[in-house]
Structure formats: C-alpha cells, structure tokens
Motif scaffolding. Structure first.
Motif, mmCIF file in Angstrom:
data_model
loop_
_atom_site.group_PDB
_atom_site.id
_atom_site.type_symbol
_atom_site.label_atom_id
_atom_site.label_comp_id
_atom_site.label_asym_id
_atom_site.label_seq_id
_atom_site.Cartn_x
_atom_site.Cartn_y
_atom_site.Cartn_z
ATOM 1 N N PHE A 1 1.771 -9.261 11.236
ATOM 2 C CA PHE A 1 0.468 -9.906 11.324
ATOM 3 C C PHE A 1 -0.649 -8.902 11.608
ATOM 4 O O PHE A 1 -1.747 -9.030 11.054
ATOM 5 C CB PHE A 1 0.496 -10.988 12.409
ATOM 6 N N LEU A 2 -0.400 -7.923 12.446
ATOM 7 C CA LEU A 2 -1.443 -6.941 12.725
ATOM 8 C C LEU A 2 -1.801 -6.131 11.488
ATOM 9 O O LEU A 2 -2.982 -5.926 11.179
ATOM 10 C CB LEU A 2 -1.000 -6.020 13.863
ATOM 11 N N SER A 3 -0.791 -5.669 10.771
ATOM 12 C CA SER A 3 -1.064 -4.859 9.579
ATOM 13 C C SER A 3 -1.768 -5.665 8.496
ATOM 14 O O SER A 3 -2.737 -5.201 7.878
ATOM 15 C CB SER A 3 0.245 -4.275 9.040
ATOM 16 N N ASN A 4 -1.336 -6.892 8.268
ATOM 17 C CA ASN A 4 -1.955 -7.715 7.225
ATOM 18 C C ASN A 4 -3.315 -8.255 7.645
ATOM 19 O O ASN A 4 -4.199 -8.430 6.803
ATOM 20 C CB ASN A 4 -1.028 -8.876 6.850
ATOM 21 N N LEU A 5 -3.484 -8.503 8.943
ATOM 22 C CA LEU A 5 -4.785 -8.959 9.419
ATOM 23 C C LEU A 5 -5.829 -7.860 9.304
ATOM 24 O O LEU A 5 -6.973 -8.110 8.881
ATOM 25 C CB LEU A 5 -4.668 -9.444 10.857
ATOM 26 N N LEU A 6 -5.464 -6.640 9.650
ATOM 27 C CA LEU A 6 -6.389 -5.514 9.477
ATOM 28 C C LEU A 6 -6.679 -5.258 8.006
ATOM 29 O O LEU A 6 -7.799 -4.888 7.642
ATOM 30 C CB LEU A 6 -5.794 -4.254 10.128
ATOM 31 N N PHE A 7 -5.689 -5.473 7.168
ATOM 32 C CA PHE A 7 -5.888 -5.305 5.733
ATOM 33 C C PHE A 7 -6.903 -6.313 5.191
ATOM 34 O O PHE A 7 -7.653 -6.017 4.256
ATOM 35 C CB PHE A 7 -4.547 -5.464 5.009
ATOM 36 N N ILE B 1 -8.946 4.859 3.459
ATOM 37 C CA ILE B 1 -7.843 5.773 3.128
ATOM 38 C C ILE B 1 -6.507 5.179 3.561
ATOM 39 O O ILE B 1 -5.522 5.183 2.803
ATOM 40 C CB ILE B 1 -8.081 7.142 3.785
ATOM 41 N N LEU B 2 -6.464 4.631 4.785
ATOM 42 C CA LEU B 2 -5.219 4.025 5.268
ATOM 43 C C LEU B 2 -4.858 2.788 4.447
ATOM 44 O O LEU B 2 -3.675 2.567 4.136
ATOM 45 C CB LEU B 2 -5.368 3.652 6.738
ATOM 46 N N ALA B 3 -5.863 1.977 4.094
ATOM 47 C CA ALA B 3 -5.589 0.786 3.282
ATOM 48 C C ALA B 3 -5.087 1.170 1.899
ATOM 49 O O ALA B 3 -4.215 0.499 1.336
ATOM 50 C CB ALA B 3 -6.850 -0.069 3.178
#
Length: 439
Positions: free
Chosen positions: A398-404, A287-289
């Motif tokens: 980096f955190l947001s794109n790495l989790l993505f 959902i968040l993605a």
C-alpha cells in the motif's frame, strides 16, 4: 425623506437650468443622469417596499443554478429505471439488453436537449456530462450490488450485458466512475451553466476516463472473460470516441488569465534546481517512479530474475491473475507513464515547457483511476485468494502504490500553484507602461 418623486426631479431640473449650471454641456448631461438615477432609485424602493421580505434561506436559493436540481434528479432516475428493467424477464437476452440501453441513452439525450437547449448550444459537452452522470449512477449501483449492499437493481445487466463488471477490477472501475467521475460531471455541467471555465477539471477527467477504457476494454477481450463478450461490448467501444472529441474541445478552451509579468517569469526561470527544492524533490520522485515502472513492467513480462520472482509471489501476486487487467495496467505504465516521467523531469529542469501543466493534470487523472482500481482489486474478495496481496506485505504494497498515485497529483498541484517556470516569457503581453515606453 417625505418628498415625492416628482418634487426631487423638479429640484434637480431646476438646478440644471439655473444660471450657474448653464456653463457647459457636461454639467447638463451629469444633471440628466442624476435625475434619472434618483427617479429609478425611488421607484425601486417603492416596489421593494410592496414586496414581502424574504429570509436568508429564500435569498440563498437565487445562487443555485435553475437546472442544478434537474441534472441531479435526471441522473438519479437511473435507480428506478434499472429496478423496473430488472423485473422484466424479457431483458434476459443479450441483444435486448443492448437495444434497451441504446434506447434509454437516446431518450435521455432528447430530454437533456429539450430541458437545456441553451447550455448545449453554448457547449455541446454539457449533454455528454449529464448523460454520463446517469451512467455513473448505474455504475455505482452495479458496484454496490456486487458487494452486497444493494439487491435486485442491475442483475440483468451484469449477467447478460457486461459480466466482466463482476470482476474485482470491474467493481472498482464502477466505484470510481460512480463517485469521482460523477462529481466531476456535476461540477463541469454546473460550470457550463454559469458560463465559467472548467478546463482543469476536464483535463483530469479526460485522463481518468481514457485510462479506464484503455485497460478495461482490451482486458475484456484478452482475459479469461473473452468468451463472454456480449453485444453490449460494442456499445462500450463507442465510448472511445467520446474522449477523443471531448479532449479536442477541452484543450481548445482558453486558459485562465496570467498574472505574471515577463520580469517575474524571467526571474523565476533563472533559478537553479538547488534554489527550487520542491522541483528537486519531484525530480527525485520521478526517477524512482520510472524505475518502479520499469521493474513492474519486467515482472509482468515474465522476467526470470530472482527479484521479479520474489515480488510477483510475495508482494503483488495479483499481477498473475488471468483476468489480464493487471498485466495490461503495468504495460500501460511501461509504454506511456515511463516516457511522461522522463519528459516531466526534463520540464522541471529546463524552463519554458508550457505543455507540462496541462498534461500533468491528464496524467494525474489517469494514474489516480488506475491505482485506485489496481489497489482495490488486489485485495478484493472477488480476486482468488492465491492472487491477493499477502497480509504480511500489505504495508509495503500500500505504501509503494499509494506514493505511486500521490506523486502525479503533487506534480499537477505544483504546476498549477506556481506556473511561472513553465511559461514562455516571450509570448507574455507587456505591461501597459512598458508598451508605451517602447512606442
């Protein structure tokens, strides 16, 4: 131990024709089998004693496939071939570059076919994987050259063949192809040689390869390098036919054996989401993605809201780069990743969606390649300074794109780890004892 081979055979035969052994044909057949085995065992021991004993290192060589060294050596031939072609001034013409590239690929196919005809007959994709391993080494050489780690290897190709490979996005595509795809090619070619399944590796490669082409090829036409499209570009278009053909063959391969009984599958599928905390966490991630995907899609579509304006200037200014690759990447997420997130959340909620494990692997490969190229190009020196990620927002970026990028891989792992929830219980074979009771 001192008896001769003929003595033992005579003793066994004497037992066969003794009065106690003439009671039935079964005993006679067993005696003949024992006599043959005893003779073969003594003969093999005699031959083994005449051969010199080998150490562990020599015996371990038997486990290496006979063509493993040739496959790696054939791919590494790309380095000397590229160096020689780079020294010839005639290859400074775009048409000469494309004709030479086609000729080299043709000769490489002939070499692969002559050295491994049996593997190609068993699975034609073997030739594709070996040839693509050659091109992966070429791409790795291009990336290392553009970053200054190598000199005089692929100058002729990046100048007259595909100048858009010199962009930050092109460099990181070459890094991914030269590292991840190269290892996948070797692993899948080795699996074909050993007559083993490689379906999961093939699905991951399929998603990664397709995503790379779907962003890179249109970006070359729509971006600022559209005026520098050379004849080599049309050779690259032929690559688009490869994932279509390979995808059909990979999806048609048989899956691994199912170790779940219908009772176990039904019990697993009766669990609610609260009883499956891992699936509940994955649904929350999806959902968040999905929301993050919609937001970045609106950003590249020039949404006038303050949140979009702040994000594109302070967190991901690379989305404004005129090379068009980042915009196309976000649109690919919006039109393809977003529907998958919704369908995957549905499959994690309602049991029996047998399509999810396969497509989760395809999607993980696609997102892995896309995020690697996007994140690397966002901070690379080839990207103009005004479009690079500001240093004070590196952590958030980096955190947001790495989790993505990490989430789809966790989803694929969950589907492979415990696939009972996604199986169709009615299509599973019944255990032997239950089948006999029903009969």
């Amino acid at each position: 131990m001192g008896l001769r081979e003929g003595t033992i055979v005579d003793l066994v035969k004497g037992h066969l024709y003794s009065p106690a052994s003439q009671g039935g044909g079964a005993t006679f057949a067993q005696g003949r089998f024992l006599a043959t085995q005893s003779s073969d065992a003594l003969r093999s021991r005699s031959q083994a004693s005449q051969r010199p004993r080998r150490g562990r290192s020599a015996a371990a060589m038997d486990d290496i496939p006979p063509l493993a060294g040739r496959t790696v050596a054939m791919s590494l031939c790309a380095l000397p071939v590229s160096y020689v072609l780079n020294q010839v001034s005639a290859f400074s013409q775009p048409l000469c570059v494309v004709l030479t590239s086609a000729l080299i690929l043709g000769l490489l196919f002939v070499a692969v076919y002559s050295l491994s005809h049996g593997e190609i007959t068993y699975d034609p994709l073997y030739a594709v994987f070996v040839i693509f391993s050659f091109t992966s080494v070429v791409d790795l050489a291009i990336a290392l050259q553009e970053d200054g780690y190598m000199m005089g290897i692929m100058d002729f190709y990046t100048k007259e063949g595909e100048p858009y490979l010199r962009t930050a996005h092109g460099i990181f595509i070459c890094y991914w192809d030269g590292a991840v795809h190269y290892l996948l090619y070797l692993a899948m070619a080795g699996a074909i040689r050993k007559r083993k399944r490689y379906r999961n590796l093939g699905l991951y490669w399929l998603g990664s390869f397709a995503m790379s082409l779907l962003v890179f090829l249109p970006g070359n036409i729509l971006g600022k390098y559209s005026s520098e499209v050379r004849p080599t570009f049309f050779l690259a278009i032929l690559y688009m036919l490869v994932p279509c053909w390979a995808g059909v063959r990979i999806f048609n391969q048989s899956r691994g054996p199912i170790s779940y009984t219908p009772d176990v599958v039904q019990e697993e599928q009766k669990k609610s989401l609260l009883q499956r905390p891992a699936d509940l966490t994955l649904i929350a991630y999806l959902i968040l993605a999905a929301l993050f995907t919609v937001f970045r899609g609106l950003v590249v579509l020039d949404c006038p809201t303050d949140a979009c304006f702040t994000y594109i200037y302070q967190y991901e200014p690379y989305l404004r780069d005129p090379v068009a690759y980042p915009k196309l990447q976000m649109l690919m997420y919006l039109f393809y990743a977003l529907p998958f997130y919704c369908l995957a959340a549905y499959a994690l909620t309602f049991p029996g969606c047998s399509w999810l494990p396969d497509w989760a692997l395809v999607f993980a490969g696609a997102i892995g390649q896309a995020q690697f190229s996007h994140m690397g190009a966002s901070v690379h020196l080839r990207t103009p300074f005004t479009y690079r990620v500001p240093e004070d927002t590196w952590t958030t970026f980096f955190l947001s794109n790495l989790l993505f990028a990490l989430g789809p891989h966790l989803l694929a792992f969950r589907c492979l780890w415990r696939p009972a929830f996604f199986l169709n219980a009615e299509a599973l074979p019944l255990p032997q004892d239950q089948g006999k009771k029903q009969q």
